[in-house]
Design an enzyme around this catalytic site. Structure first.
Site, PDB file in Angstrom:
ATOM      1  N   GLN A   1      37.919  51.983  -2.546  1.00  0.00           N
ATOM      2  CA  GLN A   1      37.996  50.581  -2.929  1.00  0.00           C
ATOM      3  C   GLN A   1      36.784  49.856  -2.349  1.00  0.00           C
ATOM      4  OE1 GLN A   1      40.121  49.347  -4.994  1.00  0.00           O
ATOM      5  NE2 GLN A   1      41.788  50.839  -5.048  1.00  0.00           N
TER       6      GLN A   1
ATOM      7  N   TYR B   1      47.457  59.589  -8.620  1.00  0.00           N
ATOM      8  CA  TYR B   1      46.075  59.098  -8.444  1.00  0.00           C
ATOM      9  C   TYR B   1      45.912  58.521  -7.036  1.00  0.00           C
ATOM     10  CZ  TYR B   1      46.345  59.150 -13.582  1.00  0.00           C
ATOM     11  OH  TYR B   1      46.546  59.497 -14.887  1.00  0.00           O
TER      12      TYR B   1
ATOM     13  N   ASN C   1      44.805  55.893   0.209  1.00  0.00           N
ATOM     14  CA  ASN C   1      44.665  54.470   0.502  1.00  0.00           C
ATOM     15  C   ASN C   1      46.013  53.755   0.578  1.00  0.00           C
ATOM     16  OD1 ASN C   1      42.840  52.014   0.661  1.00  0.00           O
ATOM     17  ND2 ASN C   1      43.991  51.480  -1.174  1.00  0.00           N
TER      18      ASN C   1
ATOM     19  N   GLU D   1      46.423  64.023  -6.579  1.00  0.00           N
ATOM     20  CA  GLU D   1      45.018  63.659  -6.799  1.00  0.00           C
ATOM     21  C   GLU D   1      44.283  64.898  -7.289  1.00  0.00           C
ATOM     22  OE1 GLU D   1      41.496  62.245  -7.344  1.00  0.00           O
ATOM     23  OE2 GLU D   1      43.082  60.844  -6.722  1.00  0.00           O
TER      24      GLU D   1
ATOM     25  N   ASP E   1      47.975  54.230  -9.521  1.00  0.00           N
ATOM     26  CA  ASP E   1      46.715  53.481  -9.480  1.00  0.00           C
ATOM     27  C   ASP E   1      45.730  54.228 -10.379  1.00  0.00           C
ATOM     28  OD1 ASP E   1      44.564  51.905  -8.898  1.00  0.00           O
ATOM     29  OD2 ASP E   1      44.388  52.488  -6.797  1.00  0.00           O
TER      30      ASP E   1
ATOM     31  N   CYS F   1      43.111  48.539 -12.529  1.00  0.00           N
ATOM     32  CA  CYS F   1      41.745  48.003 -12.536  1.00  0.00           C
ATOM     33  C   CYS F   1      41.343  47.546 -13.935  1.00  0.00           C
ATOM     34  CB  CYS F   1      40.758  49.037 -12.002  1.00  0.00           C
ATOM     35  SG  CYS F   1      40.707  50.578 -12.949  1.00  0.00           S
TER      36      CYS F   1
ATOM     37  N   GLU G   1      41.510  43.137 -10.757  1.00  0.00           N
ATOM     38  CA  GLU G   1      42.453  44.125 -10.234  1.00  0.00           C
ATOM     39  C   GLU G   1      43.833  43.471 -10.205  1.00  0.00           C
ATOM     40  OE1 GLU G   1      42.312  48.174  -8.343  1.00  0.00           O
ATOM     41  OE2 GLU G   1      40.716  46.924  -9.179  1.00  0.00           O
TER      42      GLU G   1
END
Length: 367
Positions: free
Chosen positions: A188, A216, A221, A237, A297, A322, A356
Protein backbone atom coordinates in the site's frame (compact mmCIF):
# COMPACT_ATOMS: atom_id res chain seq x y z
CA UNK A 1 6.43 20.83 -8.44
CA UNK A 2 4.10 23.19 -6.58
CA UNK A 3 2.60 22.24 -3.23
CA UNK A 4 -1.21 21.92 -3.40
CA UNK A 5 -3.39 24.05 -1.12
CA UNK A 6 -5.67 22.56 1.59
CA UNK A 7 -8.65 24.06 -0.25
CA UNK A 8 -7.83 22.31 -3.52
CA UNK A 9 -7.36 19.03 -1.67
CA UNK A 10 -10.77 19.29 -0.01
CA UNK A 11 -12.43 20.01 -3.36
CA UNK A 12 -10.99 16.88 -4.97
CA UNK A 13 -11.87 14.79 -1.92
CA UNK A 14 -15.46 16.06 -2.01
CA UNK A 15 -15.71 15.02 -5.66
CA UNK A 16 -14.51 11.51 -4.81
CA UNK A 17 -17.01 11.21 -1.98
CA UNK A 18 -19.82 12.26 -4.32
CA UNK A 19 -18.72 9.79 -7.00
CA UNK A 20 -18.38 6.80 -4.66
CA UNK A 21 -21.63 7.63 -2.87
CA UNK A 22 -23.45 7.64 -6.21
CA UNK A 23 -22.03 4.20 -7.10
CA UNK A 24 -23.14 2.73 -3.76
CA UNK A 25 -26.60 4.37 -3.61
CA UNK A 26 -28.36 1.56 -5.57
CA UNK A 27 -27.25 -0.88 -2.87
CA UNK A 28 -28.73 1.11 0.03
CA UNK A 29 -25.30 1.74 1.50
CA UNK A 30 -25.06 3.84 4.67
CA UNK A 31 -23.25 7.18 4.67
CA UNK A 32 -19.57 6.92 3.88
CA UNK A 33 -16.90 7.09 6.53
CA UNK A 34 -14.25 9.26 4.87
CA UNK A 35 -10.56 8.90 5.65
CA UNK A 36 -8.54 11.77 4.21
CA UNK A 37 -4.85 11.80 3.38
CA UNK A 38 -2.23 14.38 4.05
CA UNK A 39 -2.11 16.38 0.79
CA UNK A 40 1.69 16.08 0.68
CA UNK A 41 4.42 13.55 1.57
CA UNK A 42 2.05 10.59 1.65
CA UNK A 43 3.64 8.20 -0.89
CA UNK A 44 6.12 5.66 0.42
CA UNK A 45 7.38 4.87 -3.07
CA UNK A 46 8.08 6.79 -6.27
CA UNK A 47 9.60 6.13 -9.71
CA UNK A 48 11.40 8.61 -11.97
CA UNK A 49 13.08 8.46 -15.33
CA UNK A 50 16.54 10.01 -15.53
CA UNK A 51 17.55 12.67 -18.05
CA UNK A 52 21.16 13.26 -19.12
CA UNK A 53 22.00 16.73 -20.40
CA UNK A 54 25.72 17.27 -20.85
CA UNK A 55 27.26 17.10 -17.38
CA UNK A 56 23.87 17.58 -15.79
CA UNK A 57 21.62 14.77 -14.58
CA UNK A 58 18.14 14.99 -13.07
CA UNK A 59 14.86 13.20 -12.41
CA UNK A 60 12.05 13.62 -14.93
CA UNK A 61 8.41 12.66 -15.24
CA UNK A 62 6.00 12.85 -18.16
CA UNK A 63 2.82 14.87 -18.44
CA UNK A 64 0.04 12.29 -18.84
CA UNK A 65 -1.89 14.47 -21.29
CA UNK A 66 0.84 16.00 -23.46
CA UNK A 67 3.45 13.23 -22.91
CA UNK A 68 6.04 16.01 -22.55
CA UNK A 69 8.83 15.46 -20.06
CA UNK A 70 9.42 17.83 -17.17
CA UNK A 71 12.20 18.14 -14.62
CA UNK A 72 11.49 16.99 -11.05
CA UNK A 73 13.86 18.23 -8.35
CA UNK A 74 11.34 17.65 -5.58
CA UNK A 75 8.14 15.63 -5.49
CA UNK A 76 5.57 16.78 -2.88
CA UNK A 77 3.49 13.55 -3.02
CA UNK A 78 6.50 11.45 -1.96
CA UNK A 79 7.63 10.99 1.63
CA UNK A 80 10.03 13.49 3.11
CA UNK A 81 12.62 10.70 3.19
CA UNK A 82 12.34 10.24 -0.58
CA UNK A 83 12.49 13.99 -1.24
CA UNK A 84 15.63 14.30 0.86
CA UNK A 85 17.17 11.28 -0.89
CA UNK A 86 16.39 12.62 -4.38
CA UNK A 87 18.65 15.64 -3.98
CA UNK A 88 21.45 13.84 -2.18
CA UNK A 89 21.47 10.93 -4.64
CA UNK A 90 21.68 13.08 -7.75
CA UNK A 91 24.53 15.11 -6.23
CA UNK A 92 26.46 11.88 -5.61
CA UNK A 93 25.67 10.10 -8.89
CA UNK A 94 26.23 13.08 -11.18
CA UNK A 95 30.06 13.24 -10.84
CA UNK A 96 30.48 9.43 -10.92
CA UNK A 97 30.92 8.05 -14.41
CA UNK A 98 30.44 4.45 -13.27
CA UNK A 99 27.16 5.20 -11.48
CA UNK A 100 25.64 7.51 -14.07
CA UNK A 101 26.61 5.74 -17.30
CA UNK A 102 23.40 4.60 -19.07
CA UNK A 103 21.33 5.10 -15.92
CA UNK A 104 17.75 5.61 -17.13
CA UNK A 105 15.48 5.21 -14.10
CA UNK A 106 15.53 5.55 -10.29
CA UNK A 107 12.93 3.94 -8.03
CA UNK A 108 12.54 4.75 -4.34
CA UNK A 109 10.87 2.71 -1.59
CA UNK A 110 10.73 4.25 1.88
CA UNK A 111 9.14 3.48 5.22
CA UNK A 112 7.68 5.43 8.13
CA UNK A 113 10.69 4.24 10.09
CA UNK A 114 13.06 6.03 7.70
CA UNK A 115 14.53 3.08 5.78
CA UNK A 116 15.19 3.30 2.04
CA UNK A 117 15.63 1.04 -0.95
CA UNK A 118 16.97 2.87 -4.00
CA UNK A 119 16.88 0.97 -7.29
CA UNK A 120 19.10 2.19 -10.13
CA UNK A 121 18.07 0.88 -13.58
CA UNK A 122 20.60 0.70 -16.42
CA UNK A 123 20.84 0.05 -20.14
CA UNK A 124 24.12 -1.81 -19.59
CA UNK A 125 25.46 -4.73 -17.60
CA UNK A 126 26.83 -3.98 -14.13
CA UNK A 127 30.31 -5.08 -13.09
CA UNK A 128 32.43 -5.22 -9.95
CA UNK A 129 33.48 -1.58 -10.38
CA UNK A 130 29.80 -0.60 -10.22
CA UNK A 131 29.32 -2.66 -7.04
CA UNK A 132 32.23 -0.90 -5.33
CA UNK A 133 30.83 2.51 -6.30
CA UNK A 134 27.31 1.53 -5.22
CA UNK A 135 28.54 0.40 -1.79
CA UNK A 136 30.34 3.72 -1.33
CA UNK A 137 27.13 5.47 -2.38
CA UNK A 138 25.20 3.50 0.25
CA UNK A 139 27.71 4.31 2.99
CA UNK A 140 27.66 8.02 2.13
CA UNK A 141 23.85 8.17 2.13
CA UNK A 142 23.72 6.35 5.47
CA UNK A 143 25.38 9.39 7.03
CA UNK A 144 21.97 11.04 6.59
CA UNK A 145 19.47 8.15 6.70
CA UNK A 146 18.91 5.30 9.17
CA UNK A 147 19.36 2.54 6.62
CA UNK A 148 19.86 2.58 2.84
CA UNK A 149 19.83 -0.39 0.48
CA UNK A 150 20.97 -0.06 -3.14
CA UNK A 151 19.80 -2.25 -6.01
CA UNK A 152 21.26 -2.21 -9.49
CA UNK A 153 19.06 -3.55 -12.28
CA UNK A 154 19.98 -4.31 -15.87
CA UNK A 155 18.72 -6.81 -18.41
CA UNK A 156 18.59 -10.22 -16.65
CA UNK A 157 20.63 -8.77 -13.79
CA UNK A 158 19.84 -7.69 -10.25
CA UNK A 159 22.65 -6.67 -7.91
CA UNK A 160 21.62 -6.13 -4.28
CA UNK A 161 23.78 -4.07 -1.95
CA UNK A 162 22.57 -5.38 1.45
CA UNK A 163 18.77 -5.91 1.11
CA UNK A 164 15.96 -5.53 -1.42
CA UNK A 165 13.39 -4.56 1.22
CA UNK A 166 12.58 -2.12 3.99
CA UNK A 167 11.21 -3.03 7.39
CA UNK A 168 8.07 -1.01 8.01
CA UNK A 169 6.50 -0.42 11.41
CA UNK A 170 2.84 0.51 11.24
CA UNK A 171 1.07 1.96 14.30
CA UNK A 172 -2.35 0.26 14.41
CA UNK A 173 -4.50 1.42 17.33
CA UNK A 174 -2.38 0.69 20.42
CA UNK A 175 0.05 -1.76 18.77
CA UNK A 176 2.90 -1.55 16.25
CA UNK A 177 3.07 -4.19 13.51
CA UNK A 178 6.27 -5.09 11.67
CA UNK A 179 6.14 -5.67 7.91
CA UNK A 180 8.78 -6.52 5.33
CA UNK A 181 8.11 -4.49 2.16
CA UNK A 182 9.99 -5.88 -0.82
CA UNK A 183 11.21 -3.76 -3.71
CA UNK A 184 9.16 -4.26 -6.88
CA UNK A 185 6.34 -6.03 -4.98
CA UNK A 186 2.94 -4.61 -4.14
CA UNK A 187 2.55 -2.65 -0.93
CA UNK A 188 0.00 0.00 0.00
CA UNK A 189 1.68 3.26 -1.12
CA UNK A 190 0.08 5.62 1.42
CA UNK A 191 1.22 4.35 4.81
CA UNK A 192 -0.84 6.71 6.96
CA UNK A 193 -4.09 5.98 5.09
CA UNK A 194 -3.23 2.29 5.08
CA UNK A 195 -3.18 2.40 8.89
CA UNK A 196 -6.67 3.97 8.78
CA UNK A 197 -7.85 1.20 6.43
CA UNK A 198 -6.64 -1.51 8.79
CA UNK A 199 -8.19 0.22 11.81
CA UNK A 200 -11.50 0.54 9.95
CA UNK A 201 -11.41 -3.19 9.14
CA UNK A 202 -10.68 -3.95 12.80
CA UNK A 203 -13.70 -1.88 13.85
CA UNK A 204 -15.84 -3.76 11.30
CA UNK A 205 -14.95 -7.18 12.71
CA UNK A 206 -15.03 -6.20 16.39
CA UNK A 207 -18.40 -7.91 17.07
CA UNK A 208 -17.59 -10.97 14.95
CA UNK A 209 -16.25 -14.36 16.05
CA UNK A 210 -14.83 -17.50 14.44
CA UNK A 211 -12.16 -17.77 11.76
CA UNK A 212 -11.16 -15.38 8.98
CA UNK A 213 -10.31 -16.14 5.36
CA UNK A 214 -8.44 -13.46 3.44
CA UNK A 215 -8.04 -13.67 -0.35
CA UNK A 216 -5.32 -11.64 -2.11
CA UNK A 217 -3.61 -11.19 1.26
CA UNK A 218 -0.28 -9.90 -0.10
CA UNK A 219 2.28 -9.77 2.69
CA UNK A 220 -0.41 -9.93 5.36
CA UNK A 221 -1.32 -6.25 5.53
CA UNK A 222 -4.80 -7.04 6.89
CA UNK A 223 -4.34 -10.66 7.96
CA UNK A 224 -1.85 -9.97 10.70
CA UNK A 225 -3.62 -7.17 12.61
CA UNK A 226 -6.99 -8.94 12.26
CA UNK A 227 -5.46 -12.17 13.59
CA UNK A 228 -5.55 -10.64 17.07
CA UNK A 229 -9.35 -10.68 16.86
CA UNK A 230 -10.14 -14.03 15.16
CA UNK A 231 -9.44 -17.56 16.36
CA UNK A 232 -7.60 -18.49 13.15
CA UNK A 233 -6.70 -16.76 9.88
CA UNK A 234 -5.98 -18.32 6.49
CA UNK A 235 -4.58 -15.96 3.84
CA UNK A 236 -4.22 -16.78 0.15
CA UNK A 237 -1.75 -15.08 -2.19
CA UNK A 238 -0.27 -16.13 -5.53
CA UNK A 239 2.88 -13.95 -5.64
CA UNK A 240 5.81 -15.91 -4.20
CA UNK A 241 7.77 -12.90 -2.81
CA UNK A 242 4.65 -11.68 -1.00
CA UNK A 243 4.06 -15.13 0.51
CA UNK A 244 7.66 -15.24 1.74
CA UNK A 245 7.35 -11.74 3.18
CA UNK A 246 4.07 -12.69 4.86
CA UNK A 247 5.73 -15.64 6.59
CA UNK A 248 8.52 -13.36 7.82
CA UNK A 249 5.90 -10.90 9.09
CA UNK A 250 4.00 -13.64 10.93
CA UNK A 251 7.19 -14.63 12.74
CA UNK A 252 8.22 -11.04 13.54
CA UNK A 253 4.81 -10.26 15.02
CA UNK A 254 4.77 -13.47 17.09
CA UNK A 255 1.50 -14.74 15.65
CA UNK A 256 0.65 -18.41 15.92
CA UNK A 257 -2.87 -18.47 14.44
CA UNK A 258 -2.11 -17.31 10.87
CA UNK A 259 -1.30 -19.48 7.85
CA UNK A 260 -0.53 -18.15 4.36
CA UNK A 261 -0.99 -20.44 1.35
CA UNK A 262 0.30 -19.70 -2.16
CA UNK A 263 -2.89 -20.15 -4.14
CA UNK A 264 -4.81 -17.94 -6.54
CA UNK A 265 -8.33 -16.97 -5.47
CA UNK A 266 -9.77 -19.23 -8.15
CA UNK A 267 -7.66 -22.18 -6.91
CA UNK A 268 -8.71 -21.68 -3.32
CA UNK A 269 -12.34 -21.59 -4.43
CA UNK A 270 -11.81 -24.98 -6.09
CA UNK A 271 -10.16 -26.33 -2.92
CA UNK A 272 -13.03 -25.12 -0.73
CA UNK A 273 -15.52 -26.88 -3.01
CA UNK A 274 -13.46 -30.07 -2.93
CA UNK A 275 -12.99 -29.94 -6.70
CA UNK A 276 -9.17 -30.04 -6.52
CA UNK A 277 -6.47 -30.86 -4.04
CA UNK A 278 -3.27 -28.84 -3.77
CA UNK A 279 0.05 -29.91 -2.29
CA UNK A 280 0.47 -26.32 -1.08
CA UNK A 281 -2.44 -26.97 1.32
CA UNK A 282 -0.68 -29.95 2.85
CA UNK A 283 -1.19 -29.96 6.61
CA UNK A 284 -4.23 -27.66 6.40
CA UNK A 285 -7.65 -29.28 6.70
CA UNK A 286 -10.07 -26.59 5.53
CA UNK A 287 -13.06 -28.49 6.95
CA UNK A 288 -11.71 -27.93 10.47
CA UNK A 289 -12.02 -24.16 10.19
CA UNK A 290 -15.08 -22.16 11.23
CA UNK A 291 -14.86 -19.45 8.57
CA UNK A 292 -17.48 -16.85 9.45
CA UNK A 293 -15.81 -13.90 7.74
CA UNK A 294 -13.94 -13.37 4.48
CA UNK A 295 -11.83 -10.34 3.56
CA UNK A 296 -11.01 -9.67 -0.08
CA UNK A 297 -8.70 -7.02 -1.52
CA UNK A 298 -8.69 -7.93 -5.22
CA UNK A 299 -6.88 -6.24 -8.13
CA UNK A 300 -8.61 -3.58 -10.22
CA UNK A 301 -10.53 -6.19 -12.22
CA UNK A 302 -12.44 -7.22 -9.09
CA UNK A 303 -13.57 -10.78 -8.33
CA UNK A 304 -14.54 -13.42 -10.88
CA UNK A 305 -18.05 -14.90 -10.73
CA UNK A 306 -16.98 -18.17 -9.10
CA UNK A 307 -15.10 -16.37 -6.33
CA UNK A 308 -18.07 -14.06 -5.77
CA UNK A 309 -20.40 -17.05 -5.39
CA UNK A 310 -17.92 -18.68 -3.03
CA UNK A 311 -17.67 -15.70 -0.66
CA UNK A 312 -21.46 -15.46 -0.57
CA UNK A 313 -21.28 -18.57 1.61
CA UNK A 314 -19.83 -16.43 4.42
CA UNK A 315 -21.99 -14.45 6.83
CA UNK A 316 -19.64 -11.45 6.77
CA UNK A 317 -17.65 -10.01 3.87
CA UNK A 318 -15.08 -7.22 4.18
CA UNK A 319 -14.39 -5.99 0.63
CA UNK A 320 -11.49 -3.58 0.05
CA UNK A 321 -11.50 -2.19 -3.48
CA UNK A 322 -9.07 -0.12 -5.55
CA UNK A 323 -11.66 0.26 -8.31
CA UNK A 324 -15.16 1.43 -7.27
CA UNK A 325 -16.57 0.58 -10.70
CA UNK A 326 -15.73 -3.12 -10.40
CA UNK A 327 -16.79 -3.00 -6.73
CA UNK A 328 -20.24 -1.79 -7.83
CA UNK A 329 -20.35 -4.52 -10.46
CA UNK A 330 -19.48 -7.18 -7.87
CA UNK A 331 -22.04 -5.77 -5.42
CA UNK A 332 -24.79 -6.46 -7.95
CA UNK A 333 -24.34 -10.15 -7.13
CA UNK A 334 -23.22 -9.90 -3.50
CA UNK A 335 -26.18 -7.74 -2.49
CA UNK A 336 -28.57 -10.49 -3.55
CA UNK A 337 -27.58 -12.27 -0.33
CA UNK A 338 -25.95 -9.54 1.76
CA UNK A 339 -26.58 -5.96 2.90
CA UNK A 340 -23.97 -3.22 3.18
CA UNK A 341 -23.56 -2.52 6.90
CA UNK A 342 -20.66 -0.08 6.61
CA UNK A 343 -18.95 1.80 3.77
CA UNK A 344 -15.79 3.86 3.66
CA UNK A 345 -13.61 5.92 1.34
CA UNK A 346 -9.84 5.91 1.83
CA UNK A 347 -8.03 8.62 -0.11
CA UNK A 348 -4.85 6.68 -0.89
CA UNK A 349 -4.08 8.77 -3.97
CA UNK A 350 -4.78 12.51 -3.50
CA UNK A 351 -5.10 14.63 -6.64
CA UNK A 352 -5.75 11.62 -8.87
CA UNK A 353 -9.04 10.04 -9.96
CA UNK A 354 -8.22 6.85 -8.01
CA UNK A 355 -10.43 5.90 -5.08
CA UNK A 356 -9.93 3.16 -2.49
CA UNK A 357 -13.17 1.92 -0.95
CA UNK A 358 -14.23 -0.49 1.76
CA UNK A 359 -17.57 -2.13 2.49
CA UNK A 360 -18.71 -4.53 5.19
CA UNK A 361 -21.46 -6.84 4.01
CA UNK A 362 -23.59 -8.93 6.36
CA UNK A 363 -25.97 -11.71 5.38
CA UNK A 364 -29.61 -10.75 4.86
CA UNK A 365 -31.87 -12.22 7.51
CA UNK A 366 -33.89 -14.09 4.87
CA UNK A 367 -30.80 -15.57 3.10
Amino acid sequence: MTTPSPQSYQLQLDEKVERLSALLTPFAAPSLSVFASSPTHYRMRAEFRVWHEGDDLYHIMFNQETKEKYRVDNFPPASETINDAMTRLIDLVKPSEVLRKKLFQIDYLSSLSGELVISLLYHRQLNEEWEVAARTLKETLEQHFDRVNIIGRARKQKVIIDNDFVIERLPIKDKTFVFKHIENSFTQPNAAVNCKMIEWALDCVKPLTGDLLEMYCGAGNFSLPLALHFDNVIGTEIAKPSVQAAQYNIDQNNLTNVKIVRLAAEEFTQAMKGERTFSRLEGINLSEYNFTTVLVDPPRAGLDTESLKMIQDYDNIVYISCNPDTLADNLSLLCETHDIAQAALFDQFPFTHHVEAGVLLTRKESS
